[in-house]
Design a protein around this motif. Structure first.
Motif, PDB file in Angstrom:
ATOM      1  N   CYS A   1       0.833  -1.212   0.000  1.00  0.00           N
ATOM      2  CA  CYS A   1       0.000   0.000   0.000  1.00  0.00           C
ATOM      3  C   CYS A   1       0.867   1.261   0.000  1.00  0.00           C
ATOM      4  CB  CYS A   1      -0.928   0.001   1.212  1.00  0.00           C
ATOM      5  SG  CYS A   1      -2.195  -1.293   1.179  1.00  0.00           S
ATOM      6  N   ILE A   2       1.948   1.257   0.770  1.00  0.00           N
ATOM      7  CA  ILE A   2       2.861   2.406   0.780  1.00  0.00           C
ATOM      8  C   ILE A   2       3.487   2.604  -0.596  1.00  0.00           C
ATOM      9  CG2 ILE A   2       5.021   3.272   1.753  1.00  0.00           C
ATOM     10  CD1 ILE A   2       4.276   1.925   4.381  1.00  0.00           C
ATOM     11  N   GLU A   3       3.856   1.510  -1.240  1.00  0.00           N
ATOM     12  CA  GLU A   3       4.446   1.608  -2.579  1.00  0.00           C
ATOM     13  C   GLU A   3       3.480   2.260  -3.568  1.00  0.00           C
ATOM     14  OE1 GLU A   3       5.916  -1.387  -6.177  1.00  0.00           O
ATOM     15  OE2 GLU A   3       5.231  -2.185  -4.250  1.00  0.00           O
ATOM     16  N   LEU A   4       2.221   1.827  -3.553  1.00  0.00           N
ATOM     17  CA  LEU A   4       1.247   2.395  -4.487  1.00  0.00           C
ATOM     18  C   LEU A   4       0.933   3.849  -4.162  1.00  0.00           C
ATOM     19  CD1 LEU A   4      -1.255  -0.566  -4.937  1.00  0.00           C
ATOM     20  CD2 LEU A   4       0.548   0.180  -6.477  1.00  0.00           C
ATOM     21  N   LEU A   5       0.882   4.170  -2.884  1.00  0.00           N
ATOM     22  CA  LEU A   5       0.649   5.567  -2.516  1.00  0.00           C
ATOM     23  C   LEU A   5       1.788   6.459  -3.002  1.00  0.00           C
ATOM     24  CD1 LEU A   5      -0.823   5.563   1.110  1.00  0.00           C
ATOM     25  CD2 LEU A   5      -1.823   6.604  -0.911  1.00  0.00           C
ATOM     26  N   ALA A   6       3.020   6.017  -2.816  1.00  0.00           N
ATOM     27  CA  ALA A   6       4.169   6.820  -3.250  1.00  0.00           C
ATOM     28  C   ALA A   6       4.215   6.955  -4.767  1.00  0.00           C
ATOM     29  CB  ALA A   6       5.458   6.191  -2.734  1.00  0.00           C
ATOM     30  N   LYS A   7       3.894   5.877  -5.481  1.00  0.00           N
ATOM     31  CA  LYS A   7       3.892   5.952  -6.938  1.00  0.00           C
ATOM     32  C   LYS A   7       2.757   6.822  -7.462  1.00  0.00           C
ATOM     33  CE  LYS A   7       6.129   1.544  -7.995  1.00  0.00           C
ATOM     34  NZ  LYS A   7       5.947   0.200  -8.620  1.00  0.00           N
ATOM     35  N   GLY A   8       1.616   6.795  -6.783  1.00  0.00           N
ATOM     36  CA  GLY A   8       0.479   7.575  -7.244  1.00  0.00           C
ATOM     37  C   GLY A   8       0.579   9.047  -6.919  1.00  0.00           C
ATOM     38  N   LEU A   9       1.291   9.383  -5.843  1.00  0.00           N
ATOM     39  CA  LEU A   9       1.414  10.790  -5.441  1.00  0.00           C
ATOM     40  C   LEU A   9       2.695  11.437  -5.953  1.00  0.00           C
ATOM     41  CD1 LEU A   9       0.151  10.580  -1.748  1.00  0.00           C
ATOM     42  CD2 LEU A   9      -1.010  11.689  -3.653  1.00  0.00           C
TER      43      LEU A   9
ATOM     44  N   ALA B   1       8.808  -0.703  -1.601  1.00  0.00           N
ATOM     45  CA  ALA B   1       8.225   0.466  -0.933  1.00  0.00           C
ATOM     46  C   ALA B   1       9.278   1.561  -0.739  1.00  0.00           C
ATOM     47  CB  ALA B   1       7.616   0.057   0.403  1.00  0.00           C
ATOM     48  N   LEU B   2      10.500   1.163  -0.338  1.00  0.00           N
ATOM     49  CA  LEU B   2      11.569   2.152  -0.169  1.00  0.00           C
ATOM     50  C   LEU B   2      11.922   2.826  -1.496  1.00  0.00           C
ATOM     51  CD1 LEU B   2      13.958   0.228   2.259  1.00  0.00           C
ATOM     52  CD2 LEU B   2      12.627   2.269   2.786  1.00  0.00           C
ATOM     53  N   ASP B   3      11.988   2.047  -2.565  1.00  0.00           N
ATOM     54  CA  ASP B   3      12.298   2.634  -3.878  1.00  0.00           C
ATOM     55  C   ASP B   3      11.237   3.635  -4.308  1.00  0.00           C
ATOM     56  OD1 ASP B   3      14.486   1.014  -3.842  1.00  0.00           O
ATOM     57  OD2 ASP B   3      13.660  -0.496  -5.197  1.00  0.00           O
ATOM     58  N   ALA B   4       9.968   3.302  -4.075  1.00  0.00           N
ATOM     59  CA  ALA B   4       8.899   4.228  -4.445  1.00  0.00           C
ATOM     60  C   ALA B   4       8.962   5.508  -3.613  1.00  0.00           C
ATOM     61  CB  ALA B   4       7.537   3.551  -4.277  1.00  0.00           C
ATOM     62  N   VAL B   5       9.291   5.383  -2.325  1.00  0.00           N
ATOM     63  CA  VAL B   5       9.421   6.577  -1.482  1.00  0.00           C
ATOM     64  C   VAL B   5      10.590   7.428  -1.951  1.00  0.00           C
ATOM     65  CG1 VAL B   5       9.891   7.364   0.862  1.00  0.00           C
ATOM     66  CG2 VAL B   5       8.325   5.475   0.498  1.00  0.00           C
ATOM     67  N   PHE B   6      11.699   6.792  -2.348  1.00  0.00           N
ATOM     68  CA  PHE B   6      12.857   7.558  -2.818  1.00  0.00           C
ATOM     69  C   PHE B   6      12.539   8.330  -4.098  1.00  0.00           C
ATOM     70  CE2 PHE B   6      16.614   7.745  -5.584  1.00  0.00           C
ATOM     71  CZ  PHE B   6      17.412   8.583  -4.818  1.00  0.00           C
ATOM     72  N   LEU B   7      11.739   7.745  -4.997  1.00  0.00           N
ATOM     73  CA  LEU B   7      11.388   8.434  -6.238  1.00  0.00           C
ATOM     74  C   LEU B   7      10.572   9.691  -5.978  1.00  0.00           C
ATOM     75  CD1 LEU B   7      10.509   5.449  -8.590  1.00  0.00           C
ATOM     76  CD2 LEU B   7      12.564   6.866  -8.612  1.00  0.00           C
ATOM     77  N   SER B   8       9.890   9.744  -4.857  1.00  0.00           N
ATOM     78  CA  SER B   8       9.121  10.948  -4.524  1.00  0.00           C
ATOM     79  C   SER B   8       9.974  12.004  -3.830  1.00  0.00           C
ATOM     80  CB  SER B   8       7.932  10.583  -3.626  1.00  0.00           C
ATOM     81  OG  SER B   8       8.382  10.080  -2.380  1.00  0.00           O
TER      82      SER B   8
END
Length: 944
Positions: free
Chosen positions: A349-357, A390-397
């Motif tokens: 869920c954290i991964e999708l939230l970070a990718k979507g935002l 999830a960490l990778d998606a957070v880093f992209l944001s």
């Protein structure tokens, strides 16, 4: 036929709308020729059509095909030579008619000019309004019009590309046109989709791919494979604004030209992301109402179900920004959950939230980053993979700077699993970041990586070497060498291996020194007249050197200086550029004596060599720091002897102290624009670019908001319709349920009533049988007793014996059973009653044994089948009662049989009432049995 009327005297606008098609055609041709001869777009020939752009609507949709062809040609000439204003004013009147009347035309010239007109409308302004006018035509009822509109869209995106023309509005219509009944429409939709794939690749699939049929997906995949081999597409036609920018590019500076030349290559390298194509979706309103209650439940299944429900909501390409603080806190708390299934689902869920935002998730990074890094101690690979994604998606944001503190902290963690996971995360960050880390960040990462090289675990040692090798790939070997001092050769070789295999997106390119700072190569002095230095060149600073003037005069062309002292000027050196010539004496170019002085500077080894000719100064570039540095004092011959700087460098006002340090003079501004003016010019250009970008963003946001409003209206209407349908369905189900309940209650009541009726009938039958039994017992041995009928009707005839004296009953019980079986047989054969059956069996007349006679009701086959048996039994009975010879010769003794039957049937005065009672009893019994059979048949108890 008379001569045709001459309409040439009418004004052009009147002939333009004339009722005669030939007049209109001539007007179109005349206007096209006039447009081609105009010198610029401000010519008066364009004025009537700019002021009244509705004239073009009739021209492009002319009812006469020949006139329409000339009208299309006139429109193309108007757009080509008329400029942007005419195009903007007329496009809302013409584009729909062009698509509906021009593109589907059977004449090739009309089709070609129609498509060219659409492309010119885009070239003069922007593609957005043209595409918005074409999209409603995709809902036209005529298939060839829809196919022509799709072909036009394909040509637009093929010529201008998806970076100039926005593909998002068109992508929404693809599922609709793929479901069209006409095969030509589907074929054009396929061509448009392939064209999109050339520009967008797989980023377009989330927009419509799931709504296509599997066969359509397979066909498109095959076409996509062919499109991949064609290479990256390029824009074939440029907008007028792009053409102007391209034409003005060579006039700028060299660095700007290089940046503009490199820009298209950089754009072609990357693909368009699906995030940029998708529309933001509001998911906060879709979060289940019991999410926060279930996520805090003590049961792990409820917590997992809450995360799964949230996952289904946030699984969209782009999420509209909102307040996700509470949700992220709950998900961060799930990182400490004891159940790994909950941890995995929360990480997803954290991964999708970070990718979507994307950048909107940066404010929630501090909430989830540390709990995820702390949970890296989990050894199960599936959980570790989910946490890593999830960490990778957070880093992209975010960026590397924001995550550096947490990464360095967890690289020192006591748990080796956490260390290893953090190290792998750092390597992925270095590979994906596009910004070169600062020197301080590089020093911090190198220090942490060196500590990993001394770990006992092989994975951590290799990870440290990989971190150093990736950093070396970013900053280069030369910049990395100081950080590798003190390491042994084995570790250096390991780092070198990772350096060669690393792939990074950010590379630190050293900036070349400015052209003015480069020293010219030394060379021999040129013979001939010495050229004067340009006026803008700097002067050597000496003791008491005067400050340069505020304004520098315009440099004059260099002139040859006359030789002094018999040509000593060529042999003894050339004065430095910008140096002041002495007013008298031998000049500043004569060598100083070898005697040392307190004011003398250390001798230079190159002083004796002739100085090279100075390069022309670049007026656009500021002086370098080396040029601003004061020149060392020179020895010159003056009136006072050997003095530093010669006569021009000596101050006559007061003596100069020994520890005097000359102040560097201010660099003279170039003859063109000053630094301040250039800076102001650059700022104005940047401000202009920002304003243009803001204006374009505002337009884009406005169109996007309008599309969102329309989409929300459609969604609201569909939701209202669905709600109404659901309410009606619920009411129908409730009505069916009420009816079913009432039917069930009625069936229960009927069942109870039938059960009571069956019990009553059973009791009545039992009572009747008891009465019959008592009646049989009360009348034993009577010749005229109804027991004769019971004996005759018995299928086995075992109830008694017939003789001349009467009937003797053997057993009352067997007599009762014989009576019951006789009554059942009478009912099957359709007999009227006990006496009727008795007459049928006793009477020798054949009509009583036919299938259609008596009371058999058409069942002739069973009655006929029983005829021999019944005749035999009747013969035996009659023989036993004294009817002689009946059993041997039935055909010759009918008279005797009738006599015996009449004797048996002749009632006496005492037995007439008994026979009537027997008939009534038999009828009641037969009716009871019939009713019982009917009830069994109704309840499904009667078997076939």
């Amino acid at each position: 036929m008379g001569d045709e009327e001459d309409f040439s005297s009418l004004p052009l606008t009147d002939r333009w709308v004339h009722k005669v098609w030939k007049v209109r055609k001539a007007a179109y041709e005349e206007a096209a020729q006039a447009f081609e001869k105009t010198p610029d777009e401000y010519d008066p020939a364009f004025r009537p059509f700019v002021q009244d752009p509705s004239l073009w609507k009739g021209a492009v949709a002319d009812s006469n095909v020949a006139a329409q062809q000339e009208g299309m040609a006139a429109l193309c000439a108007f757009l080509k030579f008329g400029g942007r204003e005419g195009a903007v004013r007329s496009r809302q009147h013409t584009i729909t008619s062009i698509v509906e009347k021009g593109l589907p035309s059977t004449r090739p010239a009309i089709k070609t000019n129609s498509l060219e007109a659409l492309l010119l409308y885009i070239e003069l302004d922007v593609p957005g309004p043209v595409i918005e006018e074409i999209l409603p035509v995709l809902s036209n009822k005529v298939p060839k019009v829809v196919a022509a509109a799709l072909a036009a869209l394909t040509a637009i995106f093929h010529n201008y590309g998806c970076k100039t023309a926005d593909p998002k509005p068109v992508l929404k219509f693809l599922p609709k046109v793929f479901g069209h009944a006409d095969k030509n429409v589907r074929a054009e939709a396929t061509n448009l989709t392939v064209e999109f794939y050339r520009w967008l690749r797989d980023a377009m699939k989330p927009m419509f791919w799931g709504e296509l049929k599997p066969t359509q997906q397979n066909d498109l995949e095959q076409l996509f494979e062919k499109a991949k081999s064609e290479g990256a597409p390029k824009q074939e036609r440029l907008l007028r604004s792009q053409q102007a920018a391209q034409a003005a590019a060579p006039a700028g500076g060299g660095d700007e030209d290089e940046e503009m030349a490199d820009a298209p290559e950089d754009e072609d390298v990357g693909e368009i992301d699906a995030f940029d194509l998708a529309e933001p979706q509001d998911i906060i309103s879709k979060v289940p109402k019991d999410f926060f209650e279930n996520i805090a439940s003590s049961k792990w299944k409820e917590r997992k179900e809450a995360c799964e429900a949230l996952y289904a909501v946030v699984n969209v390409p782009r999420i509209k920004e909102g307040d996700f603080n509470e949700i992220t806190r709950c998900l961060a708390k799930c990182m400490k959950d004891a159940n790994i299934a909950v941890v995995t689902q929360a990480a997803q869920c954290i991964e999708l939230l970070a990718k979507g935002l994307r950048k909107g998730f940066a404010k929630y990074r501090s909430t989830v980053m540390q709990p995820i890094l702390e949970r890296l101690k989990e050894k199960k690979q599936s959980v570790a993979d989910a946490l890593g994604l999830a960490l990778d998606a957070v880093f992209l944001s975010t960026d590397l700077t924001e995550n550096m503190e947490d990464i360095t902290e967890f690289l020192k963690h006591k748990n080796p699993q956490v260390k290893e996971g953090t190290m792998k995360f750092l390597v992925r960050c270095l590979r994906t970041t596009k910004d070169v880390p600062s020197k301080q960040e590089i020093a911090t990462m190198v220090e942490c990586a060196k500590k990993l090289l001394a770990e006992s675990s092989e994975a951590l040692r290799s990870g440290g070497a990989e971190v150093l090798g990736t950093i070396m790939k970013i900053i280069g070997e030369r910049a990395m060498n100081p950080h590798l001092e003190g390491l042994d050769d084995i570790r250096k070789n390991k780092i070198k291996e990772f350096y060669e295999a690393a792939e990074v997106k950010a590379k630190d390119k050293p900036k070349p020194p400015p052209p003015a700072a480069r020293a010219p190569p030394p060379g021999p002095a040129k013979k001939g007249p010495v050229k004067k230095a340009p006026a803008g060149a700097k002067k050597p600073a000496g003791f008491g050197a005067a400050a340069p003037p505020a304004q520098t005069p315009t440099p004059a062309p260099a002139a040859a200086a006359p030789p002094r002292m018999g040509g000593l000027g060529n042999k003894m050196g050339v004065p430095k550029p910008g140096g002041a010539a002495p007013s008298g004496g031998l000049g500043g170019g004569i060598k100083a004596p070898q005697k040392r002085s307190a004011f003398a500077a250390p001798p230079s080894p190159r002083r004796a060599e002739p100085e090279p000719e100075p390069e022309p100064m670049d007026l656009d570039d500021p002086p370098s720091p080396e040029e601003q540095r004061p020149a060392p004092p020179r020895m010159g011959l003056g009136r006072g002897g050997l003095q530093p700087g010669g006569l021009a460098g000596r101050s006559l006002a007061k003596p100069v102290p020994m520890d005097y340090t000359p102040t560097p003079p201010m660099p003279p501004p170039p003859s063109g624009l000053s630094h301040i003016e250039r800076a102001e010019l650059e700022e104005l250009r940047d401000a202009n670019d920002r304003l243009l970008k803001q204006l374009e963003d505002a337009r884009h946001d406005r169109s996007k908001l309008l599309s969102e409003i329309q989409e929300l209206k459609n969604q609201n209407a569909s939701l209202i319709e669905d709600h109404t349908r659901d309410v009606l369905s619920i009411k129908a189900k409730e009505t069916q349920l009420v009816r079913a309940r009432s039917d069930f209650e009625a069936a229960e009541q009927t069942n109870d009533r039938l059960r009571r009726e069956l019990d009553r009938l059973k009791r009545a039958l039992s009572h009747t049988e008891d009465q019959l039994r008592h009646a049989n017992r009360a009348r034993p041995g009577s010749p005229s007793s109804p027991h004769i009928g019971l004996g005759v009707m018995s299928p086995t005839h075992d109830g008694g014996i017939y003789n001349d004296n009467g009937y003797q009953q053997q057993s009352a019980n067997r007599n009762r059973m014989s009576f019951a079986s006789s009554m059942s047989e009478e009912k099957e054969n359709g007999g009227d009653g006990m006496m009727g059956g008795f007459h049928q069996k006793v009477s020798p007349d054949p009509r009583y044994h036919q299938g259609g006679s008596g009371g058999s009701s058409g069942r002739g086959t069973p009655a006929g089948f029983r005829q021999p048996v019944e005749e035999a039994r009747s013969s035996e009975s009659l023989a036993s009662m004294g009817f002689g010879g009946y059993g041997a010769e039935r055909s010759s003794s009918r008279t005797g049989m009738r006599t015996g039957a009449s004797r048996l049937q002749a009632p006496s005065s005492g037995t007439a009432g008994g026979m009537e009672s027997w008939k009534r009893a038999a009828e009641v019994t037969s009716q009871l049995k019939a009713r019982i059979e009917q009830m069994k048949a109704k309840q499904g108890l009667n078997r076939p």
